[in-house]
Design a protein around this motif. Structure first.
Motif, short mmCIF file in Angstrom:
data_model
loop_
_atom_site.label_atom_id
_atom_site.label_comp_id
_atom_site.label_asym_id
_atom_site.label_seq_id
_atom_site.Cartn_x
_atom_site.Cartn_y
_atom_site.Cartn_z
N CYS A 152 5.88 2.39 -23.21
CA CYS A 152 4.53 2.15 -23.70
C CYS A 152 3.55 2.54 -22.60
N ALA A 153 2.55 3.35 -22.95
CA ALA A 153 1.57 3.75 -21.95
C ALA A 153 0.81 2.54 -21.40
N CYS A 154 0.67 1.50 -22.22
CA CYS A 154 -0.03 0.29 -21.78
C CYS A 154 0.84 -0.58 -20.87
N ASP A 155 2.10 -0.20 -20.67
CA ASP A 155 2.98 -0.94 -19.79
C ASP A 155 3.29 -0.18 -18.51
N LYS A 156 2.52 0.87 -18.24
CA LYS A 156 2.71 1.67 -17.04
C LYS A 156 1.63 1.33 -16.01
N PRO A 157 1.93 1.51 -14.72
CA PRO A 157 0.89 1.33 -13.71
C PRO A 157 -0.34 2.16 -14.04
N GLY A 158 -1.51 1.56 -13.82
CA GLY A 158 -2.76 2.23 -14.15
C GLY A 158 -3.28 1.94 -15.54
N ALA A 159 -2.60 1.06 -16.27
CA ALA A 159 -3.01 0.76 -17.64
C ALA A 159 -4.08 -0.33 -17.67
N VAL A 160 -5.03 -0.16 -18.59
CA VAL A 160 -6.03 -1.19 -18.90
C VAL A 160 -6.11 -1.25 -20.42
N CYS A 161 -5.54 -2.26 -21.00
CA CYS A 161 -5.42 -2.34 -22.46
C CYS A 161 -5.67 -3.77 -22.93
N ASP B 44 -8.16 1.63 -25.03
CA ASP B 44 -6.92 1.42 -24.30
C ASP B 44 -6.77 2.60 -23.35
N LEU B 45 -6.45 2.33 -22.09
CA LEU B 45 -6.56 3.34 -21.03
C LEU B 45 -5.33 3.37 -20.15
N ASN B 46 -5.05 4.56 -19.62
CA ASN B 46 -4.08 4.67 -18.54
C ASN B 46 -4.59 5.68 -17.53
N PHE B 47 -4.62 5.27 -16.26
CA PHE B 47 -5.16 6.07 -15.17
C PHE B 47 -4.07 6.60 -14.26
N GLN B 48 -4.30 7.78 -13.71
CA GLN B 48 -3.57 8.29 -12.55
C GLN B 48 -4.61 8.69 -11.52
N PHE B 49 -4.38 8.31 -10.26
CA PHE B 49 -5.34 8.59 -9.21
C PHE B 49 -4.71 9.48 -8.13
N PHE B 50 -5.55 10.34 -7.55
CA PHE B 50 -5.13 11.22 -6.46
C PHE B 50 -6.13 11.08 -5.32
N ASN B 51 -5.63 11.06 -4.11
CA ASN B 51 -6.49 11.06 -2.92
C ASN B 51 -7.38 9.83 -2.81
N LEU B 52 -6.90 8.69 -3.27
CA LEU B 52 -7.63 7.45 -3.02
C LEU B 52 -7.59 7.15 -1.53
N SER B 53 -8.63 6.50 -1.04
CA SER B 53 -8.65 6.10 0.36
C SER B 53 -8.03 4.71 0.51
N ASN B 54 -7.76 4.35 1.73
CA ASN B 54 -7.22 3.01 2.00
C ASN B 54 -8.27 1.93 1.81
N ASP B 55 -9.52 2.31 1.57
CA ASP B 55 -10.60 1.34 1.38
C ASP B 55 -10.87 1.05 -0.09
N VAL B 56 -10.13 1.66 -0.98
CA VAL B 56 -10.42 1.53 -2.42
C VAL B 56 -10.41 0.05 -2.84
N ASN B 57 -11.35 -0.29 -3.72
CA ASN B 57 -11.46 -1.66 -4.19
C ASN B 57 -11.75 -1.63 -5.68
N GLY B 58 -12.11 -2.78 -6.23
CA GLY B 58 -12.31 -2.92 -7.66
C GLY B 58 -11.13 -3.64 -8.29
N ILE B 59 -11.32 -4.07 -9.52
CA ILE B 59 -10.30 -4.86 -10.21
C ILE B 59 -8.95 -4.16 -10.19
N LEU B 60 -8.94 -2.88 -10.57
CA LEU B 60 -7.72 -2.10 -10.56
C LEU B 60 -7.51 -1.37 -9.24
N GLY B 61 -8.59 -0.84 -8.67
CA GLY B 61 -8.47 0.00 -7.49
C GLY B 61 -7.79 -0.66 -6.31
#
Length: 314
Positions: free
Chosen positions: A61-70, A227-244
């Motif tokens: 399920c895409a909603c059960d993968k890391p980066g999901a917001v559902c 319903d969402l699923n994210f993939q991130f590239f090149n995030l910094s070590n300072d990233v914040n936010g509920i998911l970040g």
């Protein structure tokens, strides 16, 4: 109709018989896989959004993968930990804030009889990068109709019109943005080159969901949401936010893992004054990163043997 979906090691073909069922069948399209071409049904809890991992041949399920917001809304962090964040209806919260990327989510919802909090869902996203603003949102809908497109898109304040057909593409080359229909209506994949990819589906609250969870949804508003699923590239070590924040190396989740509904609190840290403002307390947008830039770490998840929840491993 058929669509090809490629996400990491996942290569799947999706097919939907609109007239007979609302469930998707999926299969692996990698000819080197042992399950190549074998049709598998999506589980009931993600009847229209699942994928086949061609390496393991498991349906995910895409909603059960890391980066999901559902759902209400339920997050799967970059660390693989599941948690809920309720927030408040008609408010905006930063879900990712990094020096080069900021994403706010607008929550809609309602308060059920006898409840002390709002039921909430993500209605739209405000995505900021460089000097650009990208909007994706679900339109307000009374009774849901799969044949009507309830998706809204805009870039730097200008509406984006995508033909309602599978595979339709809108390119914004000067910003490195590509938007692609992954279904004929109500679902797109968005890529910001070198920064992120997301897949978004507009979905309603169904009568069954309303009955099970006591949402008390009426025909006046089915609370269409993303319903969402994210993939991130090149995030910094300072990233914040509920998911970040869950992508920071060594992040330790404060939620109580193992309980049915682990909730992340601290709403005041993440609230933004509007969808395209970067004024949440944990904002990092436009700052200079103190950590090295790195790709997001890899986490794989599968359904648990008990059928309750799932297991994630790096």
């Amino acid at each position: 109709m058929a669509a090809f979906v490629i996400i990491g090691t996942i290569i799947a073909v999706l097919a939907l018989n609109v007239h007979e069922t609302s469930a998707w069948s999926v299969s692996c399209s990698n000819p080197f896989s042992t399950c190549y071409g074998q049709l598998k049904s999506c589980p009931a809890n993600c009847a229209q959004w699942c994928e086949v991992d061609c390496t393991t041949c498991n349906v995910q399920c895409a909603c059960d993968k890391p980066g999901a917001v559902c759902q209400d809304p339920r997050f799967i962090g970059g660390d693989g930990v599941m948690f809920y964040f309720h927030g408040e209806k008609e408010k905006d919260f930063c879900i990712v804030s990094d020096p080069a990327l900021h994403i706010n989510a607008h929550f809609i919802g309602k308060r059920g009889s006898g409840m002390t909090r709002d039921f909430t869902w993500v209605q739209s996203l405000g995505i900021l990068f460089s000097s650009h603003q990208l909007y994706i949102g679900a339109q307000t809908v009374g009774s849901w109709d799969n044949h009507v497109d309830a998706l809204s898109l805009s870039f730097d304040g200008q509406p984006i019109v995508l033909p309602p057909r599978l595979g339709a593409v809108h390119d914004i080359p000067e910003a490195g943005v590509q938007i692609t229909r992954v279904e004929g209506k109500n679902a797109v994949a968005i890529e910001v080159k070198g920064s992120m990819k997301l897949e978004a589906h507009v979905v309603p609250i169904t009568k069954q969901e309303s009955r099970v969870h006591n949402y008390d949804i009426t025909s006046e508003n089915c609370f269409a949401h993303l319903d969402l699923n994210f993939q991130f590239f090149n995030l910094s070590n300072d990233v914040n936010g509920i998911l970040g924040q869950t992508y920071v190396p060594g992040y330790k989740s404060p939620v109580k893992v193992g309980i049915p509904m682990p909730i992340l609190g601290g709403e005041h840290n993440y609230v933004s004054s509007s969808l395209f403002k970067t004024d949440c307390a944990v904002s990092k947008f436009g700052t200079v990163s103190s950590g090295s830039i790195r790709p997001a770490s890899s986490v794989s998840c599968k359904n648990s043997d008990s059928g309750r929840g799932f297991i994630c491993r790096r």
